[in-house]
Design an enzyme around this catalytic site. Structure first.
Site, PDB file in Angstrom:
ATOM      1  N   GLU A  47       0.806  -1.223   0.000  1.00 39.96           N
ATOM      2  CA  GLU A  47       0.000   0.000   0.000  1.00 39.96           C
ATOM      3  C   GLU A  47       0.840   1.275   0.000  1.00 39.96           C
ATOM      4  OE1 GLU A  47      -2.793  -0.504   3.198  1.00 39.96           O
ATOM      5  OE2 GLU A  47      -3.646  -2.321   2.302  1.00 39.96           O
TER       6      GLU A  47
ATOM      7  N   GLU B   9      -6.107 -10.301  -2.133  1.00 39.97           N
ATOM      8  CA  GLU B   9      -6.845 -10.292  -0.851  1.00 39.97           C
ATOM      9  C   GLU B   9      -8.336 -10.087  -1.105  1.00 39.97           C
ATOM     10  OE1 GLU B   9      -5.222  -7.435   1.900  1.00 39.97           O
ATOM     11  OE2 GLU B   9      -3.182  -7.654   1.103  1.00 39.97           O
TER      12      GLU B   9
END
Length: 1072
Positions: A841, A948
Site C-alpha cells: 500500500e 486479498e
C-alpha cells in the site's frame, strides 16, 4: 520498399461485421474512409438526392441519419459523388433501416465502365442492419454511390457509411498478416523422460505429415481403377467430395459411392457428403416427377434416412440441401417449411455431423440478388429455428468467373459473424486466359480469411474433360491451374526442422497448423511423450498506452458515441470550469447519452493536454441530475502526443447522463471516443469465451503398440491432480491448532497468504526479539499439504501498521531496523515462497518515504531481489480495480510507481509482479472498471494477482463475489487469485466461507462451485482407429492411465497442461 516495412505501414483491414439488428448503428468502419460526412453529423453535406427521391436529415435518440422518402423508382435514394482509382479494392459498409417491414436494400456504384454492385442487406424497421460489401475498380474516374430497393413505398434510412480503398499491395499484405496470425503457431517442444524430468541436448526432428487446414479436390469413379490418377491425387489432398456418386440420382445403387469411400479411407482422406437433396428440378431421379405429394414426402424421408444412416460416422459433413436459394423444387411441392424439416430429420439421423447449406454466387457474384449473404443468413435462420441443436455449416460453392476479392472478403466477413464453420465447397474458375491467375487469387483470399475452415476444389478428372476446370491433363501432368495448387500447398506447409533441446528440455519452432511426426532421441533414454507448447501472443490486438503522435481509431468503431478521425485533424478542446469534487479545474463535456440499468459500458478516448504542465491526469466521469458523479477511469496525459484513456461503468439506473472529461490541466483535447454497451449476458459470454481460450487447452493422445501401429480402442483414464491456476485463500494462526480448519482448508486450496503472521508487527513485537514460531508452523503445514505460499508482507507503508517501537525511530535507526527486518524474513523463507509483497500500500501511504526518502520502496525491492533473486516481488495495493472514485491508486498511477521501482539502479533483473488486493465495498462492484484497469496493467506484461479478495456484506454478497471472481479468472492477464476469507471459527467475519460446523455459507458455496467448475476432474476417453483421442482440459497437473482390452498391459504417465501450451500431444506406447 521491403515487404516487412510495407506491412508495418499498410492500412489494416477491418474484418468486423454485424448480423444483428441494433437500436443504434455503430460507427463507420475505417472512420468512413473517403466518404464525406459519413455519420451525417454535418447535415446533408456531400449527399444529394438520386432520381426523384426526397431526402432529409433526421435525428432519433441523439443519432443523426438521412431519410429517403417519396420514392417512385427502385433507384430513388441518396447519392455521393466519388473518384475511383483503377485496380483498387474498395471495402464498403453502411447501416440501413427501412420505415416498415423488412426489405432488401443494395448499394450500387455507377461508374464510367458500368454499374458495380457493392452488396445488399435485408433491412428492417425499428432497428439498424449493417450492409457490408465491396468491389474492385477497373478504371480511374468519377463514380456515384446510391442505394436501391424494389419496394418504392418504403423509406430508406442510411447512416455510418464507409468506403475505404486499398491497393493490391495492401490487400496482399492483409492476407500475409492473417495467414501468420491464424494458420501458424510458434511452438515449444519439451522432451521429458518417463518420470517427467526434462531432457537437455535431446535431438528434435520435426516433419509435417498432414496440414491442419483441409484443402481438397473432388473425385469421381474414374479414380477407382486409374493408378496414375490415384497417385497424383493422394500425394496432394487430405479431403474430398464425390462429384456425383452420392447424389440421389446416382444412388439407386451405392456401389460407386461405397467404393470411393473405401478408397478415401485407405488413404486417410476425409470425405464431405454431397448431397442428400438438390432443390433444382433438373437434377432429380427420373421416377420422382410422377409421384403424388404423399409419395414424394415418403420418398424424401426414405432418402434422408437411407443415405445418412449408411454413411453415419464416416463423413466430416453433409450438404443436406443443395442450392435452395436459387431453386425450390421441394418447397413448391411440400411447402415453405420443407427445407427446415429436412434438416431436422437429418439431425435426428446423425446428430454428430455438421449439416451444411450449400449455395452458389453468395461470394462469387454481387449481381445475383437471389443468394446474397443476407439472403443466405435468412434461410439459415429459418432452418435453425426448427433445428436449434444441430451442428450447422456454411457451404459456399465458389464457381467463379472474374473474382471480385473485395466483395468476396466482405461476404465472408458477414457470414463469419455467425460463428459457424465456413467451407468453399466446389471451387473452380471459368476457363480463360486468366484462369490460373484467378484461381491463385481466390485460394489466397480464402486461405487467409480467419473464418474459412476448409476448401474443396471442383476439378474431378474425366477423360472427356472436367466440369469447368481441370488441374491435370489426360496424362496426369499439371496444367497451369495444377501448378498454382501445388505451389500453394508447398507454400502452406512447414519444412523439416531439427535441433537440440536447451537445458530445460525445450526446443522452439514456428509451424503451420497440422499433424507432425516428432522424433525425440537422447543418449541416455528414449522419450515416449512430448509436449508441444505455443508461445503465441493473444490474437487480440494489444492495448497501447504509449503517447502517440496520432491517435488510433476508436475502439468498437466508437460504439454509441465517438470521433473517429483518420488523422489528427478535428478534435474537441475543453472549456475552463470548476468541478464540484475539488480535484479538477477543467471540464470538457463530450455529449449526453442514455444509460440502461444493468448494462456494462466500456469507455475509451485519446486525450492530450496543453497550456499548462508537461503531464497531468485526465479522468472521465458520468453526471446525472441529483446523482453523485460516477467516475469511469483516468490516464496520465501529456502535451504534444496522444494517450489512451480507458475505463468503464456499470449502470445502476436507466436515464440520461453527461459524459465529462476532467483535469487540472488548463486545456484538454480529445479524439476517437468510444462508449460501448454490453448486457450482463454478453459480458458473461466474454468471460466464458476467455476462460475457454486462456484457461483450457486441447490435449491429444496417441497410443501405439510396440511395433508402432495404432492402438485402436485403448482406454485412457485422465485424472487432474492439481489445478494449473492458483486459486487460494488466506489463512491465519487458527490453522496451527484447529484440525477441522486444517482439513477444510487442505481439501480446497493449494495456494495461500497469511493474513497477519508474517507481518513485521507479528514477528518482532519487541525490538531485537524475533518470534517466527507461528509463521514457521503455518509454513510447515502448507508445505506438508502441497500448498504454495505468497509472503505477505515485508513492509507496510501505513504508519499505523508498524511495530509500536518502529514508529518514532529516527531515520538512521529506522534504516538499520528495516534492513535487519528485510534480511531476516526474506532469508528465512528464501526458496520456500512463490512471491513476496515487498511493499504494501505505498500509493496510499508513505511512512518509509517520509522517513527515508522518495526511493525508499525502490531500495527495499533492490535489497529483496539480491537476497532471493528467484522469487517474484509484488507491489500490493488496494482500490486499483475496486473503486474508480479513489484517484490515489488508479491503474495508471500504479503502473507509474511500479515502473519507477523497476527503473531503480540494480532492479532491472528483478521478477516484478502486480498485486491487487481486491477489497470491494460498493453495493454493486464496477466490473467494467475492473476489466479496464486489468487491461491497462496487463500491458506491462507482468504477472497480475488478486491478492486479498473480499466483498462487503449484504444480501448480494455471494452474487457480487461470484462476479468478481469470474472477471478475475477470465481475464488473460490474471495469473492467480487469493480470497481473504475463511470459516467463522477462525475469526473470518467479513467474508465468511463456512459456519462453526465448517458447512459452506452462501459465499462459501460460490467458492466451492467455482473450484469444481474450473477443473477437469476425472475424465475417460478411447482411442480411434488411428490410436488418437482428443480432449479439452483445464490447465493443471494430470495423471493418465492407459489400458487395452486385448492386452494384459497398462501404463501411466504424469503430464502438465500449462498456460503457455497451445496443443499438447502425449505419445504412449505399449511394451507388448
Amino acid at each position: 520498399m521491403d515487404n516487412q516495412g510495407f506491412e508495418a505501414n499498410a492500412l489494416p483491414y477491418d474484418y468486423t461485421a454485424s448480423i444483428e439488428c441494433l437500436e443504434t448503428p455503430l460507427k463507420p468502419l475505417h472512420g468512413g474512409g473517403i466518404i464525406l460526412n459519413p455519420e451525417l453529423n454535418m447535415g446533408l453535406k456531400g449527399w444529394q438526392a438520386f432520381g426523384d427521391a426526397k431526402i432529409e436529415q433526421r435525428e432519433l435518440a441523439g443519432n443523426k441519419f438521412v431519410a429517403v422518402h417519396a420514392r417512385n423508382h427502385p433507384t430513388d435514394s441518396i447519392s455521393q459523388k466519388l473518384y475511383l482509382q483503377q485496380e483498387t479494392l474498395y471495402s464498403f459498409s453502411a447501416w440501413i433501416q427501412v420505415s416498415e417491414g423488412n426489405e432488401a436494400v443494395a448499394a450500387v456504384f455507377k461508374t464510367g465502365t458500368g454499374f458495380k454492385h457493392g452488396g445488399a442487406v435485408l433491412a428492417e424497421s425499428k432497428c439498424w442492419s449493417m450492409l457490408k460489401g465491396g468491389f474492385t475498380s477497373d478504371a480511374t474516374g468519377p463514380a456515384e454511390l446510391y442505394f436501391e430497393s424494389k419496394n418504392t413505398s418504403i423509406e430508406i434510412w442510411v447512416d455510418s457509411i464507409s468506403l475505404q480503398p486499398f491497393t493490391t499491395e495492401e490487400w496482399a499484405s492483409h492476407q500475409d498478416q492473417s495467414i501468420k496470425k491464424v494458420r501458424k503457431a510458434k511452438v515449444r517442444i519439451q522432451a521429458i523422460d518417463k518420470q517427467g524430468n526434462p531432457l537437455s541436448n535431446a535431438t528434435i526432428t520435426i516433419q509435417q505429415n498432414k496440414p491442419g487446414f483441409p484443402i481438397g479436390c473432388a473425385i469421381n469413379k474414374n479414380i477407382l481403377k486409374n493408378t496414375p490418377y490415384q497417385k497424383w491425387f493422394t500425394s496432394r489432398f487430405t479431403v474430398t467430395t464425390f462429384e456425383d456418386e452420392m447424389k440421389w440420382y446416382s444412388t439407386e445403387d451405392y456401389t460407386s459411392a461405397d467404393a470411393l469411400l473405401s478408397f478415401a479411407k485407405q488413404h486417410n482422406i476425409a470425405v464431405r457428403g454431397h448431397n442428400v437433396l438438390w432443390d433444382d428440378p433438373k437434377y432429380q431421379p427420373g421416377w420422382l416427377y410422377s409421384l403424388s405429394l404423399a409419395e414424394l414426402s415418403s420418398s424424401v424421408h426414405k432418402r434422408i434416412v437411407s443415405v445418412m444412416s449408411r454413411y453415419k460416422g464416416q463423413l466430416i459433413a453433409w450438404d443436406v440441401v443443395n442450392e435452395n436459394l436459387h431453386f425450390s423444387f421441394f418447397e413448391s411441392k411440400l411447402g415453405d417449411q420443407a427445407t427446415p424439416n429436412f434438416y431436422r430429420l437429418a439431425h435426428a439421423v446423425d446428430w454428430s455431423v455438421p449439416l451444411f447449406l450449400n449455395e452458389y454466387n453468395t461470394i462469387e457474384d454481387s449481381r445475383d440478388g437471389a443468394a446474397t449473404p443476407a439472403k443466405y443468413l435468412q434461410k439459415l435462420r429459418q432452418i435453425q429455428g426448427l433445428t436449434r441443436n444441430a451442428k450447422m455449416g456454411i457451404g459456399l460453392e465458389s464457381h467463379f468467373g472474374t473474382p471480385d476479392l473485395a466483395y468476396m472478403r466482405a461476404s465472408l466477413d458477414t457470414l463469419g459473424a455467425t460463428g459457424l464453420p465456413i467451407w468453399l465447397t466446389e471451387l473452380d474458375v471459368l476457363s480463360g486466359p486468366n484462369q490460373a491467375k484467378y484461381l491463385e487469387q481466390i485460394l489466397m483470399e480464402a486461405y487467409s480469411h480467419p473464418k474459412v475452415d476448409g476448401i474443396v476444389i471442383w476439378a474431378a478428372w474425366k477423360p472427356q474433360g472436367c466440369y469447368r476446370m481441370c488441374l491435370i491433363d489426360n496424362n496426369f501432368n499439371n496444367l497451369a491451374t495444377g501448378n498454382v495448387v501445388d505451389n500453394l500447398l508447398r507454400q502452406w506447409q512447414s519444412r523439416a526442422v531439427s535441433g537440440l533441446t536447451d537445458t530445460r528440455g525445450f526446443f522452439e519452432a514456428t509451424l503451420f497448423h497440422g499433424d507432425y511426426e516428432i522424433n525425440i532421441t537422447h543418449p541416455s533414454s528414449s522419450a515416449h511423450s512430448f509436449v508441444v507448447v505455443s508461445t503465441n501472443a493473444s490474437l487480440q490486438s494489444p492495448l497501447t498506452f504509449q503517447c502517440l503522435a496520432t491517435p488510433k481509431r476508436a475502439q468498437y468503431g466508437g460504439g454509441m458515441i465517438g470521433f473517429n478521425q483518420r488523422t489528427n485533424g478535428s478534435t474537441l478542446s475543453s472549456e475552463l470550469g470548476v468541478s464540484n469534487d475539488g480535484l479538477h479545474n477543467t471540464i470538457l463535456s463530450l455529449r449526453t447519452i442514455k444509460l440502461e440499468k444493468g448494462n456494462l459500458y466500456t469507455f475509451s478516448a485519446w486525450v492530450q493536454i496543453s497550456n499548462g504542465s508537461e503531464s497531468e491526469t485526465v479522468a472521465v466521469a458520468f453526471k446525472a441530475s441529483n446523482v453523485e458523479l460516477v467516475h469511469g477511469g483516468e490516464t496520465m496525459a501529456k502535451q504534444g502526443c496522444w494517450s489512451l484513456l480507458k475505463g468503464g461503468i456499470v449502470a445502476e439506473f436507466t436515464g440520461v447522463v453527461e459524459i465529462l472529461l476532467m483535469s487540472k490541466a488548463m486545456e484538454i483535447r480529445v479524439d476517437n471516443v468510444s462508449l460501448r454497451p454490453f448486457t450482463a449476458k454478453e459480458w458473461r459470454s466474454h468471460q466464458d469465451k476467455s476462460i475457454d481460450k486462456v484457461r483450457k487447452k486441447k490435449v491429444s493422445f496417441k497410443v501405439t503398440y510396440a511395433n508402432g501401429t495404432a492402438a485402436d480402442g485403448a482406454l485412457i483414464l485422465i485424472l487432474q491432480t492439481k489445478s494449473g491456476f492458483p486459486f487460494g485463500c488466506g489463512m491465519n494462526h487458527y490453522i496451527v491448532t484447529d484440525e477441522a480448519y486444517r482439513q477444510w482448508f487442505a481439501s480446497r486450496f493449494k495456494v495461500t497468504s497469511f493474513t497477519n503472521e508474517m507481518k513485521w508487527y507479528s514477528t518482532e513485537k519487541t525490538r531485537g526479539v524475533e518470534n517466527y514460531t507461528v509463521a514457521d508452523a503455518m509454513v510447515n503445514f502448507a508445505e506438508q499439504n502441497g500448498i504454495s505460499i505468497r509472503g505477505h508482507n515485508v513492509f507496510w507503508d501505513n504508519s499505523v501498521m508498524q511495530p509500536k517501537w518502529v514508529k518514532d525511530l529516527p531515520p538512521a535507526e529506522l534504516m538499520k531496523a528495516a534492513t535487519r527486518r528485510l534480511n531476516s524474513v526474506v532469508s528465512r523463507y528464501a526458496g520456500r515462497l512463490i512471491g513476496w509483497d515487498v511493499m504494501n500500500e505505498n500509493l496510499h501511504f508513505r511512512f518509509f518515504e517520509d522517513k527515508l526518502g522518495e526511493n525508499a520502496s525502490s531500495m527495499f525491492y533492490s535489497m529483496a531481489y539480491h537476497l532471493d533473486p528467484s522469487t517474484t516481488l509484488f507491489m500490493n495495493e488496494y482500490n486499483t480495480i475496486e473503486n474508480s472514485k479513489d484517484h490515489t491508486a488508479t491503474a495508471c498511477k500504479y503502473k507509474e510507481e511500479l515502473e519507477k521501482i523497476h527503473s531503480f539502479p540494480g532492479n532491472a533483473g528483478l521478477k516484478a509482479a502486480i498485486g491487487l488486493e481486491g477489497h470491494f465495498r460498493d453495493p454493486k462492484p464496477n466490473i467494467a472498471y475492473m476489466r479496464s484497469a486489468l487491461d491497462i496493467l496487463g500491458t506491462m506484461g507482468l504477472p497480475i494477482w488478486l491478492t486479498e479478495v473480499d466483498v462487503g456484506g449484504g444480501p448480494d454478497q455471494a452474487h457480487n463475489l461470484e462476479d468478481i471472481l469470474r472477471e478475475g479468472y477470465s481475464h488473460p492477464a490474471v495469473e492467480g487469485i487469493i480470497i481473504f476469507g475463511g470459516p467463522i471459527a477462525a475469526g473470518f467475519k467479513c467474508l465468511t466461507l463456512a459456519n462453526y460446523d465448517f458447512e459452506p455459507t452462501p459465499v462459501g458455496e460460490v467458492v466451492d462451485k467455482l473450484i469444481n467448475e474450473w477443473k477437469s476432474g476425472r475424465r475417460q476417453v478411447r482411442t480411434d482407429s488411428r490410436g488418437m483421442s482428443e480432449i479439452l482440459l483445464f490447465h493443471g497437473d494430470y495423471r493418465v492411465e492407459v489400458s487395452h482390452p486385448l492386452l494384459n498391459s497398462s501404463m501411466s504417465i504424469n503430464f502438465k497442461v500449462t498456460k503457455e501450451t497451445e496443443n499438447i500431444t502425449v505419445l504412449l506406447q505399449f511394451d507388448a
